[in-house]
Design an enzyme around this catalytic site. Structure first.
Site, short mmCIF file in Angstrom:
data_model
loop_
_atom_site.label_atom_id
_atom_site.label_comp_id
_atom_site.label_asym_id
_atom_site.label_seq_id
_atom_site.Cartn_x
_atom_site.Cartn_y
_atom_site.Cartn_z
N GLY A 18 0.84 -1.23 -0.27
CA GLY A 18 0.21 0.19 -0.11
C GLY A 18 1.06 1.58 0.04
O GLY A 18 1.82 0.86 -1.10
N ASP A 53 7.10 -5.37 14.88
CA ASP A 53 5.73 -5.53 15.39
C ASP A 53 6.34 -4.14 16.07
O ASP A 53 6.36 -3.57 17.01
CB ASP A 53 5.43 -6.49 16.60
CG ASP A 53 4.94 -6.25 17.02
OD1 ASP A 53 3.83 -5.26 17.23
OD2 ASP A 53 4.25 -7.01 18.08
N ASN A 80 4.06 4.21 9.18
CA ASN A 80 3.02 4.42 9.01
C ASN A 80 2.06 3.32 8.75
O ASN A 80 0.32 3.08 8.50
CB ASN A 80 3.21 3.99 7.05
CG ASN A 80 2.28 3.46 5.95
OD1 ASN A 80 1.45 4.19 5.56
ND2 ASN A 80 2.30 2.22 5.46
N TYR A 152 -11.07 3.25 16.18
CA TYR A 152 -9.80 3.77 14.90
C TYR A 152 -9.84 5.21 15.25
O TYR A 152 -8.36 6.08 15.00
CB TYR A 152 -10.52 3.52 14.08
CG TYR A 152 -9.55 4.04 12.57
CD1 TYR A 152 -8.12 3.45 12.02
CD2 TYR A 152 -10.20 5.22 11.15
CE1 TYR A 152 -8.01 3.48 10.84
CE2 TYR A 152 -9.41 5.41 10.53
CZ TYR A 152 -8.21 4.26 9.79
OH TYR A 152 -7.46 5.18 9.14
N THR A 189 -6.24 1.13 -2.92
CA THR A 189 -5.26 -0.20 -2.69
C THR A 189 -6.22 -1.41 -2.73
O THR A 189 -7.56 -1.59 -3.11
CB THR A 189 -5.12 0.02 -1.05
OG1 THR A 189 -5.51 0.36 0.17
CG2 THR A 189 -3.96 1.55 -1.03
#
Length: 317
Positions: A18, A53, A80, A152, A189
């Site tokens: 992406g 991670d 990102n 989110y 994407t």
């Protein structure tokens, strides 16, 4: 921007696919040595891959030590990596879901900034002072807010203000380290795959493209160019800034399906643009969920709900 970041070393988290993959490729093309840090390996690309991670502080310590040992410096950090985390409002979001999203989207960026500064402070041949650029990828959801998805939206809002805090701290300490955030809307994407499956990629994309005054929805490379600009010295007077790369309103999935059945383009939606934001204000309805990716009110499309901005679906069997 050939040579814009020549001789610099960059880390791109979530760089295996992406927007992250596009940014990594453009940074490499512009002369940077790129380290792609991702939880899972993607297609072969520029630079070297390190499994990473972002929610683990131990992993960040190991990554920074590895980069300083092998690349000898750190000049660019692109935070990102992130997840959607699924739908959920303030009443039905579980603590477990909240903590998972915050651990990756918010704490992961916090750790990325923390260890980026530590690495960028290191001096050596060709680098005589603490210097660098941190680019944090947030979302339009971090600008406009929404009734959900709560976790989110909160995480992306946190990234926006964390970026400003980091920028001001570095300025206060006289570090030549800048920090800015990027806030994309819909980007072409894999997130659009559910929409293409419903209406067909070629027809669906052609209709969405035609509804943008700029002529198309965003490609990952277009966000990559924004990131490259912020990573380079061409944005040397920018720090603590949020850059909104967001499309206007696009037709809903139900409009797309209806238009393909009739052979006509859907009617243009009425926009109520917020000055300086570039996105129509969403109209919230209690019977429809919010898009977990961009915070826009979903609309019904048959038995499902679908986001009119990015194509994410919810409730499909």
């Amino acid at each position: 921007m050939a040579g814009a970041v020549a001789g610099k070393a960059a880390i791109v988290t979530g760089g295996a696919s992406g927007i992250g993959a596009a940014a990594a490729r453009l940074l490499a093309d512009a002369g940077a040595t790129v380290v792609v840090a991702d939880i899972q390996e993607g297609k072969p690309g520029p630079g070297r891959f390190v499994q990473h991670d972002v929610a683990s502080e131990a992993a960040w310590k190991a990554l920074l030590a590895d980069v300083l040992a092998r690349e000898g410096r750190l000049d660019i950090m692109v935070n990102n990596a992130g997840i959607g985390g699924g739908p959920g409002n303030i009443e039905n979001t579980t603590v477990e879901a909240w903590q998972k999203v915050q651990a990756i989207n918010s704490e992961g960026v916090f750790l990325g900034c923390k260890y980026a500064i530590e690495g960028m402070k290191e001096t050596g041949p060709g680098k005589t002072e603490p210097r660098g650029s941190i680019v944090n990828v947030s979302s339009i959801a971090g600008i406009i807010g929404s009734a959900g998805p709560t976790a989110y939206t909160a995480s992306k809002g946190a990234v926006r203000l964390l970026s400003k805090s980091v920028a001001l701290y570095c300025a206060e300490k006289k570090y030549a380290i800048r920090c800015n955030s990027v806030h994309p809307g819909g980007v072409d994407t894999a997130i659009f795959n559910p929409l293409w499956q419903m209406v067909g990629r070629e027809q669906g994309k052609a209709l969405i493209d035609a509804r943008h005054p700029i002529g198309h929805m965003a490609e990952p490379s277009e966000l990559g160019h924004v990131i490259l600009f912020l990573a380079s010295d061409r944005s040397s007077f920018m720090t603590g800034t949020e850059v909104v790369a967001d499309p206007p309103s696009v037709p809903s999935v139900s409009e797309l399906v209806a238009s393909m059945e009739s052979g006509l383009a859907p009617a243009a939606p009425k926009n109520d643009h917020t000055p300086g934001v570039g996105m129509a204000r969403p109209v919230y309805k209690s019977d429809a969920p919010m898009c977990m990716q961009c915070g826009v009110q979903m609309q019904r499309a048959g038995a499902c709900h679908a986001c009119p901005s990015c194509g994410t679906t919810s409730g499909c069997s």
